[in-house]
Design an enzyme around this catalytic site. Structure first.
Site, PDB file in Angstrom:
ATOM      1  N   ASP A   1       1.066  -1.436   0.074  1.00  0.00           N
ATOM      2  CA  ASP A   1      -0.317  -0.115  -0.156  1.00  0.00           C
ATOM      3  C   ASP A   1       0.491   0.921   0.182  1.00  0.00           C
ATOM      4  O   ASP A   1       2.493   1.472   0.174  1.00  0.00           O
ATOM      5  CB  ASP A   1      -0.655  -0.025   1.100  1.00  0.00           C
ATOM      6  CG  ASP A   1      -1.698   1.009   1.382  1.00  0.00           C
ATOM      7  OD1 ASP A   1      -2.431   1.695   0.241  1.00  0.00           O
ATOM      8  OD2 ASP A   1      -2.116   1.341   2.226  1.00  0.00           O
TER       9      ASP A   1
ATOM     10  N   ASP B 150      -0.327   5.028   0.948  1.00  0.00           N
ATOM     11  CA  ASP B 150      -0.373   6.559   2.292  1.00  0.00           C
ATOM     12  C   ASP B 150      -0.638   5.077   3.487  1.00  0.00           C
ATOM     13  O   ASP B 150      -1.515   4.490   3.973  1.00  0.00           O
ATOM     14  CB  ASP B 150      -1.906   7.033   2.066  1.00  0.00           C
ATOM     15  CG  ASP B 150      -1.536   7.445   0.600  1.00  0.00           C
ATOM     16  OD1 ASP B 150      -0.949   8.804   0.282  1.00  0.00           O
ATOM     17  OD2 ASP B 150      -1.799   7.082  -0.257  1.00  0.00           O
TER      18      ASP B 150
ATOM     19  N   ASP C 273      -1.611  -1.068   5.707  1.00  0.00           N
ATOM     20  CA  ASP C 273      -1.991  -0.289   7.241  1.00  0.00           C
ATOM     21  C   ASP C 273      -3.547  -0.478   7.458  1.00  0.00           C
ATOM     22  O   ASP C 273      -4.072   0.401   8.424  1.00  0.00           O
ATOM     23  CB  ASP C 273      -1.357   1.013   7.079  1.00  0.00           C
ATOM     24  CG  ASP C 273      -2.154   2.080   6.811  1.00  0.00           C
ATOM     25  OD1 ASP C 273      -2.121   2.525   5.354  1.00  0.00           O
ATOM     26  OD2 ASP C 273      -2.504   3.414   7.133  1.00  0.00           O
TER      27      ASP C 273
END
EC number: 3.1.3.18
Length: 222
Positions: free
Chosen positions: A12, A14, A175
């Site tokens: 991922d 961001d 995240d």
């Protein structure tokens, strides 16, 4: 957990590789000012991140997770947000500690790396280029690259098809709940970073790491 079978790693963007909240918050608040709305705290903007820019604009206008802004207001806000954010893409965005070393170590082991983000491709690509991360990735998939984005399995399955590996040999590092859900749906290993925008202990990942550099030791074959 033994990760020696992993043949490729998807990341991922961001909250996993970069902390982009300062620039996203600035763009969101510039948009709100443009629409005659008061600014929001950066923490509120952070709570609205994760499902792509279109969703972020809805949430930044309404300041609600599941509400949609009025159509004309959203269109006006979206155009302004994109223009402002593209012009200030990496003014205050930073690469998390351990990311550059971790990506370099995994590449040194000849593991293909893929970027799978819900940020639109036209923003994700220049962002990683400006931060000097682009060359680490064999493939970049944005939220608008394919018909579906995370939490759909499609981006992960597409990456596996391109790389010629089975989904169970891919690790998805992220995240958010979207990252874990996409990995689960694809049959891939879900790895959470503890420093991201969500509490890693609540995500139900297969394991959590404090740094991308930790992955190198977990994936060693010797």
């Amino acid at each position: 957990m033994n990760l020696k079978h992993i043949q490729a790693v998807a990341f991922d963007l961001d909250g996993t590789l970069v902390d982009s909240i300062p620039d996203l918050a600035n763009a969101a608040n510039a948009m709100r000012e443009h629409l005659g709305l008061p600014p929001l705290a950066a923490e509120r903007i952070q709570s609205h991140v994760g499902d792509g820019i279109a969703s972020l604009v809805h949430r930044a206008i309404t300041d609600e997770r599941h509400a949609e802004a009025d159509g004309p207001a959203w269109e006006r806000g979206y155009r302004y947000f994109i223009q402002h954010y593209r012009e200030h893409l990496t003014d205050h965005t930073t690469v998390y500690p351990g990311v550059r070393d971790g990506l370099a170590l995994l590449r040194a082991r000849q593991l293909p790396l893929v970027l799978i983000t819900n940020k639109s491709e036209r923003l994700a690509v220049p962002l990683v280029e400006e931060l000097g991360l682009r060359d680490h990735f064999s493939l970049i998939l944005g939220g608008d690259t394919l018909p579906e984005k995370k939490p759909s399995a499609l981006p992960l399955l597409h990456a596996c098809q391109v790389l010629g590996i089975p989904p169970q040999d891919l690790a998805m590092v992220g995240d958010s709940a979207n990252d874990v859900a996409a990995a689960r749906a694809a049959g891939s290993t879900a790895i959470a970073v503890r420093y991201g925008y969500a509490d890693a202990s609540t995500l139900g990942a297969d394991l959590a790491v404090d740094s991308v550099a930790e992955l190198y030791d977990l994936m060693k074959n010797d």
